[in-house]
Design an enzyme around this catalytic site. Structure first.
Site, PDB file in Angstrom:
ATOM      1  N   ARG A 240       0.862  -1.179   0.000  1.00  0.00           N
ATOM      2  CA  ARG A 240       0.000   0.000   0.000  1.00  0.00           C
ATOM      3  C   ARG A 240       0.897   1.226   0.000  1.00  0.00           C
ATOM      4  O   ARG A 240       1.978   1.220   0.604  1.00  0.00           O
ATOM      5  CB  ARG A 240      -0.929   0.028   1.220  1.00  0.00           C
ATOM      6  CG  ARG A 240      -2.093  -0.951   1.155  1.00  0.00           C
ATOM      7  CD  ARG A 240      -3.093  -0.541   0.075  1.00  0.00           C
ATOM      8  NE  ARG A 240      -4.288  -1.373   0.047  1.00  0.00           N
ATOM      9  CZ  ARG A 240      -4.441  -2.444  -0.724  1.00  0.00           C
ATOM     10  NH1 ARG A 240      -3.456  -2.825  -1.529  1.00  0.00           N
ATOM     11  NH2 ARG A 240      -5.559  -3.134  -0.706  1.00  0.00           N
ATOM     12  N   GLU A 269      -4.656   7.483  -4.839  1.00  0.00           N
ATOM     13  CA  GLU A 269      -4.847   6.876  -6.156  1.00  0.00           C
ATOM     14  C   GLU A 269      -6.146   7.359  -6.782  1.00  0.00           C
ATOM     15  O   GLU A 269      -7.162   7.420  -6.104  1.00  0.00           O
ATOM     16  CB  GLU A 269      -4.839   5.344  -6.028  1.00  0.00           C
ATOM     17  CG  GLU A 269      -3.495   4.798  -5.570  1.00  0.00           C
ATOM     18  CD  GLU A 269      -3.446   3.273  -5.550  1.00  0.00           C
ATOM     19  OE1 GLU A 269      -4.481   2.622  -5.821  1.00  0.00           O
ATOM     20  OE2 GLU A 269      -2.370   2.728  -5.268  1.00  0.00           O
ATOM     21  N   HIS A 288      -0.999   0.451 -10.042  1.00  0.00           N
ATOM     22  CA  HIS A 288      -1.635  -0.509  -9.128  1.00  0.00           C
ATOM     23  C   HIS A 288      -2.207  -1.710  -9.901  1.00  0.00           C
ATOM     24  O   HIS A 288      -3.400  -2.006  -9.826  1.00  0.00           O
ATOM     25  CB  HIS A 288      -2.727   0.167  -8.300  1.00  0.00           C
ATOM     26  CG  HIS A 288      -3.048  -0.577  -7.035  1.00  0.00           C
ATOM     27  ND1 HIS A 288      -3.588   0.032  -5.926  1.00  0.00           N
ATOM     28  CD2 HIS A 288      -2.901  -1.896  -6.686  1.00  0.00           C
ATOM     29  CE1 HIS A 288      -3.774  -0.855  -4.960  1.00  0.00           C
ATOM     30  NE2 HIS A 288      -3.356  -2.033  -5.404  1.00  0.00           N
TER      31      HIS A 288
END
Length: 327
Positions: A240, A269, A288
């Site tokens: 993360r 994000e 991601h």
């Protein structure tokens, strides 16, 4: 028994997954599956649910749940945003999809290591500028044999990464929260407790961050940790974004405390297009995607069905989340 499915708004995909679930639970006539794939449906039905399959839970919706809700299965591995106080205090059992990403994410980590060690950026530059720099590039190539890979978080992803890295002859140093003493196994040369993590920072040529985001791990890789690392080390974060301090990474790159990094996850994000990360040639960025693969939802449903059958047969559930430790 009412089972809510908050999995997709695509009606054809929902029907496909519903049929898959029904086929695996065909002997259990008491199962009543309810489509709650939008917030309004979930809000209006959650008080009647015994079980819920979803990707995320909010405090605004959970407050409408009743004591009838015995179990929530999250179709993701990282559940930190769903662990608010009311759900922690509740008696609702929580499980997640831990392990489902282990294969693709470990492959992504090794790809990031190979990207730097085999100088793929320089090879791509050669195709663009057509300048033959064989000797200059060759002198910087890295052989992975006997290089040290530090793995922060020896869960399913960490184990899969260690197994792959061993095929390249790498020396593995790993750490996990519950490790009490230094040990080893087939794929890990040194499995160390968190109290010894300084050794991992100092000795590793590559460092893979594979731990969950918890209050304990937030910003755990910061200025102090980068200062301990080798100046030729590379850091890979697929965990993360908040586990790694952005400003500390920028400082480390600016001051040559490390050679580079590969970042798949970000504190915010999507990452802002003006973020300083985009200015660094030795910072590999990906949006991601390390745990993504086309069959993800189908495998997630299989994992849920396995746990559902366990629940219906009064067996212990896999991947149960510890509310005390936040994962």
């Amino acid at each position: 028994m009412n089972i809510g499915l908050n999995i997709t708004r695509n009606s054809s995909k929902f029907d496909f997954f519903l049929n898959k679930i029904r086929n695996k639970t065909h002997n259990y006539k008491q199962c009543n599956f309810i489509n709650v794939s939008d917030s309004l449906k979930l809000k209006s039905n959650i008080n009647e649910l015994d079980i819920l399959l979803t990707y995320k839970m909010s405090p605004e919706i959970f407050k409408y749940a009743s004591n009838k809700l015995k179990w929530i299965h999250f179709g993701v591995a990282g559940v930190e945003e769903s662990l608010f106080q009311n759900i922690i205090n509740s008696k609702t059992i929580l499980t997640n999809c831990s392990g489902i990403h282990a294969g693709p994410v470990s492959e992504f980590i090794m790809a990031s290591i190979l990207y730097y060690s085999k100088r793929f950026k320089e090879c791509h530059d050669f195709k663009l500028n057509k300048q033959w720099k064989q000797r200059a590039i060759a002198k910087t190539m890295i052989q992975l044999k006997n290089k040290k890979l530090g793995i922060i978080g020896y869960g399913e992803i960490g184990k899969a990464t260690a197994k792959l890295a061993k095929q390249f002859g790498m020396h593995i140093i790993a750490t996990k929260r519950l490790q009490k003493h230094i040990s080893s196994n087939r794929y890990v040369d040194q499995l160390i407790p968190l109290s010894e993590i300084k050794t991992l920072y100092e000795d590793s040529d590559f460092i893979a961050i594979t731990c969950p985001l918890t209050p304990l791990t937030k910003n755990m890789i910061s200025y102090k940790q980068f200062k301990l690392m080798k100046d030729n080390a590379y850091v890979i974060n697929i965990s993360r974004g908040a586990v790694l301090d952005d400003n500390a990474l920028i400082y480390a790159l600016d001051n040559c405390q490390i050679s580079g990094a590969a970042i798949d996850v970000f504190s915010t994000e999507p990452i802002d297009s003006n973020h300083l990360f985009f200015n660094y040639d030795n910072l590999f960025l990906s949006p991601h995607i390390s745990g993504n693969f086309p069959e993800y939802q189908s495998e997630m449903i299989d994992q849920f069905c396995d746990n559902l059958l366990r629940f219906l047969n009064d067996k212990s559930l896999k991947n149960r989340i510890c509310k005390k430790h936040f994962y």
